[in-house]
Write a protein that holds these residues in place. Sequence first.
Motif, mmCIF file in Angstrom:
data_model
loop_
_atom_site.group_PDB
_atom_site.id
_atom_site.type_symbol
_atom_site.label_atom_id
_atom_site.label_comp_id
_atom_site.label_asym_id
_atom_site.label_seq_id
_atom_site.Cartn_x
_atom_site.Cartn_y
_atom_site.Cartn_z
ATOM 1 N N ALA A 528 -44.779 -0.165 -56.709
ATOM 2 C CA ALA A 528 -44.268 1.201 -56.594
ATOM 3 C C ALA A 528 -45.292 2.083 -55.897
ATOM 4 C CB ALA A 528 -43.958 1.748 -57.987
ATOM 5 N N PRO A 529 -44.843 3.197 -55.293
ATOM 6 C CA PRO A 529 -45.811 4.150 -54.722
ATOM 7 C C PRO A 529 -46.767 4.645 -55.804
ATOM 8 C CG PRO A 529 -43.574 4.677 -54.033
ATOM 9 C CD PRO A 529 -43.459 3.626 -55.091
ATOM 10 N N GLN A 530 -48.005 4.876 -55.408
ATOM 11 C CA GLN A 530 -49.013 5.347 -56.355
ATOM 12 C C GLN A 530 -49.726 6.582 -55.809
ATOM 13 O OE1 GLN A 530 -51.587 1.944 -57.343
ATOM 14 N NE2 GLN A 530 -50.493 1.822 -59.276
ATOM 15 N N ALA A 531 -50.186 7.412 -56.724
ATOM 16 C CA ALA A 531 -50.931 8.620 -56.349
ATOM 17 C C ALA A 531 -51.771 9.059 -57.534
ATOM 18 C CB ALA A 531 -49.979 9.736 -55.932
ATOM 19 N N ALA A 532 -52.751 9.895 -57.245
ATOM 20 C CA ALA A 532 -53.563 10.523 -58.290
ATOM 21 C C ALA A 532 -52.962 11.893 -58.579
ATOM 22 C CB ALA A 532 -55.005 10.659 -57.827
ATOM 23 N N TRP A 533 -52.776 12.189 -59.856
ATOM 24 C CA TRP A 533 -52.171 13.461 -60.253
ATOM 25 C C TRP A 533 -53.255 14.464 -60.624
ATOM 26 C CZ3 TRP A 533 -47.004 14.864 -60.276
ATOM 27 C CH2 TRP A 533 -46.095 13.861 -59.929
ATOM 28 N N ARG A 534 -53.117 15.659 -60.081
ATOM 29 C CA ARG A 534 -54.041 16.759 -60.379
ATOM 30 C C ARG A 534 -53.253 17.876 -61.065
ATOM 31 N NH1 ARG A 534 -57.130 13.179 -59.309
ATOM 32 N NH2 ARG A 534 -57.854 12.669 -57.227
ATOM 33 N N MET A 535 -53.686 18.271 -62.251
ATOM 34 C CA MET A 535 -53.054 19.367 -62.982
ATOM 35 C C MET A 535 -53.925 20.602 -62.803
ATOM 36 S SD MET A 535 -51.072 17.009 -63.831
ATOM 37 C CE MET A 535 -50.966 15.311 -64.398
ATOM 38 N N CYS A 536 -53.440 21.595 -62.110
ATOM 39 C CA CYS A 536 -54.292 22.737 -61.751
ATOM 40 C C CYS A 536 -53.601 24.062 -62.012
ATOM 41 C CB CYS A 536 -54.730 22.636 -60.290
ATOM 42 S SG CYS A 536 -53.373 22.625 -59.109
ATOM 43 N N SER A 537 -54.413 25.095 -62.132
ATOM 44 C CA SER A 537 -53.914 26.440 -62.364
ATOM 45 C C SER A 537 -53.527 27.087 -61.033
ATOM 46 C CB SER A 537 -54.983 27.272 -63.071
ATOM 47 O OG SER A 537 -56.115 27.426 -62.232
ATOM 48 N N PRO A 538 -52.790 28.208 -61.065
ATOM 49 C CA PRO A 538 -52.291 28.807 -59.817
ATOM 50 C C PRO A 538 -53.379 29.136 -58.795
ATOM 51 C CG PRO A 538 -51.147 29.759 -61.692
ATOM 52 C CD PRO A 538 -52.230 28.882 -62.255
ATOM 53 N N ASP A 539 -54.545 29.615 -59.233
ATOM 54 C CA ASP A 539 -55.569 30.047 -58.294
ATOM 55 C C ASP A 539 -56.580 28.950 -57.947
ATOM 56 O OD1 ASP A 539 -54.647 32.563 -57.799
ATOM 57 O OD2 ASP A 539 -55.834 33.537 -59.365
ATOM 58 N N TYR A 540 -56.292 27.721 -58.348
ATOM 59 C CA TYR A 540 -57.244 26.640 -58.047
ATOM 60 C C TYR A 540 -57.448 26.466 -56.550
ATOM 61 C CZ TYR A 540 -58.797 21.915 -57.030
ATOM 62 O OH TYR A 540 -59.455 20.836 -56.496
#
Length: 809
Positions: A528-540
């Motif tokens: 399957a396609p793979q990626a790294a997930w980044r959880m960030c705030s609006p002003d990041y």
Amino acid sequence: METLRRDLQIAVRMLAKSPGSSAAAVVCLALAIGATTTVFSFENAVLLRGLPYRDPGGIFIVWNQFLANDDPKEYFSIPEFLDLREQARSFAELAATRPGLSSLTGDGDPELLVTVHVSPNLFRLLGVAPGLGRWFLPDEERPGHERVAVLSHELWQRHFSSDPGVIGRKVIVDGQPYTVVGVTAQGFYFRRKGRELWLPLAIDRAAQPKRDDRNYEVYARPRAGVTPRAAQTELDAIARRLAHDHPEAYPASSGYGMKLASYRDEIVGDSRQALLLLGGAVALVLLIACANVANLLMARASTRDREVAVRVAFGAGRPALMRQFLVESLLLALAGGALGLLLASWGVRLTAHMNIAKLPRLDEVSIDGNVLLFSLLASLLTGLLFGFAPALQAVRSNLLRSLKQGGRGGSEGAERQLPRRLLVVFEVAVALTVLVGAGLLVQSFRRMERIDPGYDPHHVLTLEIFLPAPKYPDKAQWATFFQRLVERLDALPGVVSAGTVNAVPLGKVQELGDVAIEGLQVRPGQPAPQAAWRMCSPDYFRAMGTPLVEGRFFTTLDTDKSQAVAIVDRSIAKRYWPGMSPIGKRLKMVGQDSAAEWRTVVGVVPDVKHVAFDADSPPQIYAPFAQYPQIFEYVVVRTGGDPAALAPAARAAVREIDRDQAVFRVESMDEKVALTTAWRRFYTALLVGFAVVALALAIVGVYGVTAFSVAQRRREIGIRMALGAQRGSVLGLVLRQALLLAGLGVAIGAAAALALSRVTASLLFGVSATDLGSFAGGALLLVLLALLASYLPARRAARVDPVLALAAE
């Protein structure tokens, strides 16, 4: 002994007669031996010195492999580790470890520490003893057992003032009490330095951990008599059984297997090749120095022909004469070696203060007994190497002709000029080889520096914060804490913007996760396609200086109550939606809590260099922190001035929210960039330095041979000019000879550099190992400098007065 004492006395006397040439030889050798000793001190610490464990060669790492995903090194999950431990018979010990972060509170200021959860038998596997107390007991890996901890020696000194009474004391880790049962010995480290708190790895079988939740490194020590090949064969069999028993976790298309790797090789990593390249380059510089000094001694030996002839006439044997010349050479070499050792000690002390992240065991680099022995042997071997040819030339000279000629000058025979000319050709060839290698590395480093990383690292401060789970048990508390912190940071003077993200570039390396793309059908058996997930705030993105390519950034309206959204990088947009806009397309995280929730793409950002500037980064997908809070976050603050000046205020903002909350690694993005590029910058600078020394030595060699040749041919030149030769023709005669030597050296050196291109290829970035510019530039520079070095002796030759030259004869 009497003979040796007499030879030494004569050698000192003869060297003192020519203090200038003797000093030049010593300095030349000191530079080369000093550089060689410095590089060897690094190789000794990193490649040769044993690790501080019992039989370190018997320690291995076991990796999972998924070759279909081009993933030769994958961690283990708890079920996989238990299966391996139960089925393997080749190993005396198997231990799992999982690094993390923990807050240490209570006495003194709170600290965020690098913590390692380990199987209780890890220390037995390593064969090390504690400095104080004991290691973990087998029962202490059971859930519900009394919580215990082992402190690192450094943490014990820093936080507990080296108090031996710390054994049995309670400490607060992540809000929970732990009993200190041991302290590691001074100097102990495992895998990497900076790990300060050791906790037992509690394995809860009843919790049914997921087979694909891979976060654990597995270490092994084979049983006595079991070879690594035999152990690997058993691992292959276990992997096949697991794939058969759990086809859903290990489909045939995944290329699943297990790989046994040497622990030492994992520690050394890719620094081995760079160190060996530096060692080869500095050895070439040493050879150039030997050739230079040999040329100098051969020139001086040719002026001592009459002395040798007289000593032979009075009964001196040729072996005794040869021994005498070799003693002189060894004295020069030992003097150069002593001075070189001093230079090497300075070099080692200088590099000790450098922050070279990729060079393991940097703090162990020192001038120890091995380095002293190497320096002595290098000096002796060097003395024999450059002293043999001059000694042989001296004792094989035509004694009758020397006595008849007396003190008169004259041209040397071709057989005596040839060795010196060949040495010059050798010097030029070796210098070009080193010069081309340095040029390639410089071009590689410059191209790396010119890369757009996808963000602006200047004026950015980063903080790492890990919230203790017992104190912050739910996601709403995580979101509230980081939201309050961002608000406080935004209010600080000099702050342009502040944001949070779970993995900042050049910081934490996040594992990849499967991604489902709406409308994309994955064929059975294909990954399957793979990626790294980044959880960030609006002003990041604003805080990082990451531009918007298309769409919009996150806003405060993107909450857990609103539509689930995502931002993708350019590589994902081009791969899965080629020729169209990805805005409005949908994807989701497979296997995550929000797997059932499709996310709508609302923006596109550039590809970010997340791992390193000279390494490919995985595709990245960003989700709003408010929709997917994390317990661990990097806080990113963009300032209008020096980020370091804001660090105290940033720490104070954290303490205002929670006085017990620790902050880890407060540093600027510029510092992270410098740390990431430090190793490449270091070995590039060293090779450039070696190339400069090699170039200087080669040019000095060309000058010396040309000047000596002109002095020896003074009578010949006088005759030529008396017969009508013009000054220009004499000038051209000398320059053509120098150009011929340099040209031969360049041709041989270019061939050698081309042959060695495969060695340097793996260290290059964005430039070919056969780059024409590096080869042509190095060759042109060498030829021009060789002509310039020959011009001064050639001009003196062109100004010879034929009357005075012939009268001197």
